[in-house]
Write an enzyme that holds these catalytic residues in place. Structure first.
Site, PDB file in Angstrom:
ATOM      1  N   SER A 169       4.515   0.226 -13.865  1.00 15.29           N
ATOM      2  CA  SER A 169       4.661   0.944 -12.601  1.00 15.29           C
ATOM      3  C   SER A 169       3.406   0.665 -11.789  1.00 15.29           C
ATOM      4  CB  SER A 169       4.832   2.441 -12.868  1.00 15.29           C
ATOM      5  OG  SER A 169       5.155   3.102 -11.666  1.00 15.29           O
ATOM      6  N   GLU A 170       3.578   0.182 -10.558  1.00 17.47           N
ATOM      7  CA  GLU A 170       2.437  -0.417  -9.855  1.00 17.47           C
ATOM      8  C   GLU A 170       1.374   0.595  -9.408  1.00 17.47           C
ATOM      9  OE1 GLU A 170       5.631  -0.698  -8.826  1.00 17.47           O
ATOM     10  OE2 GLU A 170       5.795  -0.557  -6.640  1.00 17.47           O
ATOM     11  N   ASN A 171       1.656   1.896  -9.555  1.00 20.87           N
ATOM     12  CA  ASN A 171       0.603   2.873  -9.251  1.00 20.87           C
ATOM     13  C   ASN A 171      -0.401   3.013 -10.392  1.00 20.87           C
ATOM     14  OD1 ASN A 171       2.861   4.063 -10.619  1.00 20.87           O
ATOM     15  ND2 ASN A 171       1.959   6.073 -10.292  1.00 20.87           N
TER      16      ASN A 171
ATOM     17  N   SER B 182      -3.754  -2.942 -11.335  1.00 19.23           N
ATOM     18  CA  SER B 182      -2.301  -3.050 -11.403  1.00 19.23           C
ATOM     19  C   SER B 182      -1.813  -4.295 -10.665  1.00 19.23           C
ATOM     20  CB  SER B 182      -1.670  -1.805 -10.797  1.00 19.23           C
ATOM     21  OG  SER B 182      -0.271  -1.847 -10.917  1.00 19.23           O
TER      22      SER B 182
END
Lengths: 224, 236, 236, 224
Positions: free
Chosen positions: A46-48, A88
């Protein structure tokens, strides 16, 4: 019959391979997590700032400090790791994610993709989508083949502002599985009961049809 | 404040020197990991004409949304600004300038700003509106866009724990943009849940070394949830 | 090797596929935090014509010095190569090509390689031999040099602990170049002191997430000290 | 009398301020850690990945996993942090270190500095020196005023390959404290007992002398 969103997700899940690190976009792609084929393991990024996103939490374990890129409360899988946004996107931009599945408004036969902006309506922003499409080696687009009026979203040339250029290789829609090669979409599969003619009619882009086109196999049952 | 003691106890002191027309970075992803009390203090101080750099713009009346209510933001640099009516109104009326930046590019621009890198090439946005007017170049057959770094007069960040010397650790996905912003602020202020003595944080596992942090204040946090999603349907 | 189990038990398997003329990164600063057993295996395999990227070149007959003894290195990219006679001989005779790179630039080139950034501007080396033939540009009145990123076919790194999924933590100053090299290797092999089960490493404090690591092997380490310096004079 | 290396370090230590983060180069600068003025706290950054370098270890606590940039075994101070080399140079290049003290073979009145290479002899490499001089806002050079033959190392123009350009502002030698302003070195202090004439004779660069030049004060005693 055109596939439901859950059935599209089910078909998408067949693209997962054992040991894959996968980024799932918002919408239909998120549903793929419900259909991981038996016997294989995948890790969701998840890119966060989370590698190893788990399922949604039970009410008593909700943690406001733990969300996914869609700002939903989630859990972390065993073996997960947290990191900063820059780390990320090092992962994403550096090509370390094995597969990215994301939605789109339109794709075209140049491999371009439009997914973030509809002029005249409010622009919400591209979030991480531009980074994902510019970076992934392996992108699958999950989308509806046509809009409600029947107008194709598989185009010769995108009409909306682009998210990325020359990035699309595979598209899975409610009607078909398409692969982009040499400037044309090749029809690999039909949704069960959907005719080649219907797909052709709803595809504005150049479409290559070679011999008999098999139906998709949707083996796993759709959960309630 | 002698030696390396970075602790301040009053919010006025935490943001002392923050004036009109400054550039302010604020950590957080959505409402996760935002410096709630520092934003409140910024509202109270009323500094205007701010350029605000944050991944999102909060929601209506919470997070950075509060600074939109008071019309303190002139320019917003963000990657995603959905779910905010006040934002929409000010944007459409031209009151608010918005520079939408891809999330990874935004993160890297901030990281570069704190790291003394003035510009870098990235594949993100090539061939799109984002690359308009920017230099592009081919490396190994692929096209890249030249992006410049970002820094701030003040960085307002949120951490889980701090020691009095300003060493910080973050919890779970609250880390997000906070570490890079800590590095990119001329003055960096950290609002934290707990303050401990030097030596209590393991030197092998400090996320932000104290060299980046100028002031630390202990806050209390509402931690509002944007999208409550549960394994079993909630019967609220 | 099913799912995310990255463990290999034999050094042959750890470096399987490493062949002549490849580019190999090796972690460590001096002799601190070097993958001792992987270097030994590389000597044993005898792959030749290697381009080796490492901050230093070991000492005589230890660390990367072993690969100089066997003349396996064709090109060395490093920031400091003192205290090594074999190195000196091969360099002066023209047998060994050496590309000296400032330490911070080397670290950033490797970080950029793993992060999908093909090039960046840095102030380091402007006006010196290092900048010869490179593009320069002014930002805010200061001059910068354009540097390109580095990647490797294999990255050989040393970590303290790994879980079976390849999540890594480092201890003290052994971290140095290892995390960036883990990211910049097409195949990354980690030699570690201890292997634990997934979940035993705290997700908030993992230095290198497993996504970067292809193979993990447990090693034993001599940990030779280059400069023993003591508080009180040693009477050895 | 020309200062000893320890006396130069003692004079350099007067440049430390309370709360400073400081990077000390190899050689004389390293000795500065022995003369921290009473009542002030400083943290030493070592570019191999340590903020908060402590003193050398006792024999029984030596740890091969803990060294400084000179590859010496060290300890960590209370409140220290470890990090990677890229993070270390983010700190340095980003201008976060308050003071850098380093040695040099030559400096010149353009602010250039040569410290890493003597052509004809083996080149060992620049290590982190080029990053430090290109990045620091506040650099002090610690060096001998002249070589053993009496030839000045404070030059109109460096003869050796440069480490950095326009980066020097203050130089402390065994003979004098010099500040570079407007293309000339200004003589701020003399070593105790050293005449202005001797300094002038051993300075090839333009030297500005304004009125009476005070002697350095070396208050702290030199430890055994």
């Amino acid at each position: 019959m055109a596939l439901t969103k859950d059935q599209i997700a089910q078909r998408l899940s067949q693209e997962l391979k054992d040991g894959y690190y996968v980024n799932l976009g918002i919408g239909i792609p998120t549903l793929v997590a419900n259909y991981i084929p038996e016997g294989i393991q995948v890790m969701f990024q998840s890119e966060n700032g989370l590698l190893g996103m788990g399922e949604f939490p039970a009410a008593e374990t909700v943690d406001p400090d733990l969300i996914n890129a869609g700002k939903q409360t989630v859990t972390a899988a065993t073996g997960a790791a947290y990191f900063s946004s820059s780390e990320s996107f090092e992962m994403i931009r550096g090509g370390h994610v094995d597969l990215t599945i994301l939605g789109a408004f339109e794709v075209d036969q140049k491999g371009n993709l439009a997914s973030w902006m509809i002029p005249g309506k409010l622009v919400k922003g591209m979030g991480g989508a531009m980074d994902l499409v510019a970076s992934a080696q392996n992108i699958i687009v999950a989308m509806m083949h046509a809009n409600k009026k029947g107008d194709s979203k598989i185009l010769k040339e995108c009409t909306l502002p682009l998210t990325g250029v020359q990035c699309v290789s595979k598209v899975i829609t409610d009607l078909a599985t398409l692969e982009l090669r040499d400037g044309a979409f090749h029809l690999l599969e039909r949704a069960p009961g959907v005719s080649v003619e219907e797909i052709q009619e709803k595809t504005e882009a150049n479409l290559v049809i070679n011999g008999e086109v098999p139906e998709m196999r949707l083996s796993a049952p759709v959960p309630a | 404040m002698a030696g390396f003691n970075k602790i301040v106890t009053r919010y006025e002191d935490a943001l002392a020197g923050l004036t009109d027309n400054m550039t302010v970075m604020a950590g957080g992803f959505g409402l996760c990991g935002i410096p709630e009390g520092l934003i409140d203090q910024l509202v109270k101080m009323g500094a205007k004409g701010l350029t605000c750099i944050s991944n999102n713009a909060g929601v209506d009346h919470f997070g950075l949304g509060k600074l939109l209510d008071t019309r303190q933001i002139k320019t917003m640099i963000a990657s995603y600004v959905g779910e905010n009516e006040t934002f929409e109104q000010q944007f459409l009326s031209g009151e608010l300038e918005v520079i939408l930046t891809p999330q990874g590019t935004l993160a890297e621009k901030i990281r570069a700003g704190g790291a003394g890198i003035p510009a870098f090439f990235t594949p993100t946005g090539y061939g799109t509106m984002v690359a308009e007017g920017k230099e592009t170049r081919k490396y190994n057959g692929k096209m890249y866009v030249l992006e410049e770094s970002l820094t701030a007069d003040f960085s307002l960040i949120k951490a889980y724990k701090a020691d009095t010397m300003g060493n910080l650790i973050y919890r779970k996905t609250t880390r997000n943009f906070n570490p890079m912003m800590a590095q990119a602020g001329r003055i960096t202020v950290a609002e934290v849940e707990e303050i401990v003595e030097p030596g209590e944080l393991d030197p092998d596992f400090i996320h932000t070394p104290g060299i980046y942090v100028d002031r630390v204040i202990q806050g209390t946090f509402e931690k509002r949830i944007e999208q409550m999603t549960l394994k079993q349907p909630a019967h609220a």
